[in-house]
Design a protein around this motif. Structure first.
Motif, PDB file in Angstrom:
ATOM      1  N   TRP A   1       0.825  -1.209   0.000  1.00 30.07           N
ATOM      2  CA  TRP A   1       0.000   0.000   0.000  1.00 30.07           C
ATOM      3  C   TRP A   1       0.859   1.260   0.000  1.00 30.07           C
ATOM      4  O   TRP A   1       0.499   2.260  -0.610  1.00 30.07           O
ATOM      5  CB  TRP A   1      -0.987  -0.019   1.164  1.00 30.07           C
ATOM      6  CG  TRP A   1      -1.980  -1.123   0.981  1.00 30.07           C
ATOM      7  CD1 TRP A   1      -2.142  -2.229   1.760  1.00 30.07           C
ATOM      8  CD2 TRP A   1      -2.914  -1.252  -0.092  1.00 30.07           C
ATOM      9  NE1 TRP A   1      -3.123  -3.036   1.229  1.00 30.07           N
ATOM     10  CE2 TRP A   1      -3.617  -2.468   0.111  1.00 30.07           C
ATOM     11  CE3 TRP A   1      -3.234  -0.475  -1.203  1.00 30.07           C
ATOM     12  CZ2 TRP A   1      -4.615  -2.898  -0.761  1.00 30.07           C
ATOM     13  CZ3 TRP A   1      -4.236  -0.917  -2.066  1.00 30.07           C
ATOM     14  CH2 TRP A   1      -4.909  -2.106  -1.846  1.00 30.07           C
ATOM     15  N   ILE A   2       1.995   1.209   0.662  1.00 32.52           N
ATOM     16  CA  ILE A   2       2.925   2.342   0.614  1.00 32.52           C
ATOM     17  C   ILE A   2       3.442   2.512  -0.816  1.00 32.52           C
ATOM     18  O   ILE A   2       3.513   3.633  -1.334  1.00 32.52           O
ATOM     19  CB  ILE A   2       4.084   2.144   1.610  1.00 32.52           C
ATOM     20  CG1 ILE A   2       3.565   2.236   3.044  1.00 32.52           C
ATOM     21  CG2 ILE A   2       5.201   3.163   1.367  1.00 32.52           C
ATOM     22  CD1 ILE A   2       4.573   1.824   4.098  1.00 32.52           C
ATOM     23  N   ALA A   3       3.794   1.405  -1.452  1.00 37.47           N
ATOM     24  CA  ALA A   3       4.278   1.449  -2.840  1.00 37.47           C
ATOM     25  C   ALA A   3       3.197   1.997  -3.767  1.00 37.47           C
ATOM     26  O   ALA A   3       3.486   2.824  -4.643  1.00 37.47           O
ATOM     27  CB  ALA A   3       4.716   0.055  -3.289  1.00 37.47           C
ATOM     28  N   CYS A   4       1.961   1.565  -3.581  1.00 38.25           N
ATOM     29  CA  CYS A   4       0.860   2.066  -4.418  1.00 38.25           C
ATOM     30  C   CYS A   4       0.665   3.571  -4.236  1.00 38.25           C
ATOM     31  O   CYS A   4       0.458   4.299  -5.213  1.00 38.25           O
ATOM     32  CB  CYS A   4      -0.438   1.343  -4.080  1.00 38.25           C
ATOM     33  SG  CYS A   4      -0.505  -0.337  -4.698  1.00 38.25           S
ATOM     34  N   ALA A   5       0.731   4.039  -3.005  1.00 37.34           N
ATOM     35  CA  ALA A   5       0.567   5.471  -2.736  1.00 37.34           C
ATOM     36  C   ALA A   5       1.698   6.270  -3.388  1.00 37.34           C
ATOM     37  O   ALA A   5       1.453   7.319  -4.005  1.00 37.34           O
ATOM     38  CB  ALA A   5       0.529   5.720  -1.234  1.00 37.34           C
ATOM     39  N   MET A   6       2.919   5.777  -3.257  1.00 38.12           N
ATOM     40  CA  MET A   6       4.061   6.475  -3.862  1.00 38.12           C
ATOM     41  C   MET A   6       3.949   6.505  -5.375  1.00 38.12           C
ATOM     42  O   MET A   6       4.178   7.545  -6.006  1.00 38.12           O
ATOM     43  CB  MET A   6       5.378   5.791  -3.455  1.00 38.12           C
ATOM     44  CG  MET A   6       5.779   6.029  -2.042  1.00 38.12           C
ATOM     45  SD  MET A   6       7.302   5.182  -1.509  1.00 38.12           S
ATOM     46  CE  MET A   6       8.070   4.612  -2.968  1.00 38.12           C
ATOM     47  N   LEU A   7       3.617   5.379  -5.977  1.00 43.50           N
ATOM     48  CA  LEU A   7       3.488   5.319  -7.432  1.00 43.50           C
ATOM     49  C   LEU A   7       2.335   6.192  -7.914  1.00 43.50           C
ATOM     50  O   LEU A   7       2.453   6.897  -8.923  1.00 43.50           O
ATOM     51  CB  LEU A   7       3.299   3.881  -7.899  1.00 43.50           C
ATOM     52  CG  LEU A   7       4.564   3.039  -7.923  1.00 43.50           C
ATOM     53  CD1 LEU A   7       4.228   1.561  -8.087  1.00 43.50           C
ATOM     54  CD2 LEU A   7       5.490   3.489  -9.030  1.00 43.50           C
ATOM     55  N   GLY A   8       1.223   6.167  -7.196  1.00 42.83           N
ATOM     56  CA  GLY A   8       0.072   6.983  -7.577  1.00 42.83           C
ATOM     57  C   GLY A   8       0.391   8.471  -7.529  1.00 42.83           C
ATOM     58  O   GLY A   8       0.056   9.224  -8.457  1.00 42.83           O
ATOM     59  N   ALA A   9       1.051   8.896  -6.462  1.00 42.15           N
ATOM     60  CA  ALA A   9       1.419  10.310  -6.326  1.00 42.15           C
ATOM     61  C   ALA A   9       2.421  10.711  -7.408  1.00 42.15           C
ATOM     62  O   ALA A   9       2.308  11.794  -7.998  1.00 42.15           O
ATOM     63  CB  ALA A   9       1.990  10.568  -4.934  1.00 42.15           C
TER      64      ALA A   9
END
Length: 112
Positions: free
Chosen positions: A10-18
């Motif tokens: 979920w941290i990776a998804c948030a970083m990639l999304g941002a």
């Protein structure tokens, strides 16, 4: 996902999304100003960074330089490296050209 939480995922998804959102926003603004927006260099850089990350993560994990909490991972590995670890090089390849474009102009985009 071992226990359903997969915090690293979920941290990776948030970083990639941002990173993607910022890149798309900056590229769209540049395109409207008539600037050329190239994607191929980002794809090449991302590919090189991902390959290097997979190789060196595997070496460092096998050398026992660091470990991951496997309960926080989704359980997909490339060798012994968790797939979540690829978010860092991907974010770098996606985000850096946008940051460079903003920095090169010497100002933050007007709507920030």
């Amino acid at each position: 996902m071992p226990d359903g939480s997969a915090t690293y995922f979920w941290i990776a998804c948030a970083m990639l999304g941002a990173s993607l959102a910022f890149r798309v926003w900056i590229d769209a603004r540049a395109h409207r100003r008539g600037e050329r927006v190239r994607v191929l260099p980002t794809v090449v850089a991302a590919t090189v960074l991902v390959v290097l990350t997979v190789v060196f993560d595997n070496v460092m994990i096998l050398a026992d330089l660091f470990q991951f909490d496997h309960d926080q991972l989704i359980g997909i590995y490339l060798g012994v490296a968790p797939i979540e670890d690829l978010s860092y090089p991907l974010c770098t390849a996606i985000l850096l050209p946008a940051v460079w474009r903003v920095q090169r102009k010497g100002r933050v985009p007007s709507s920030v």
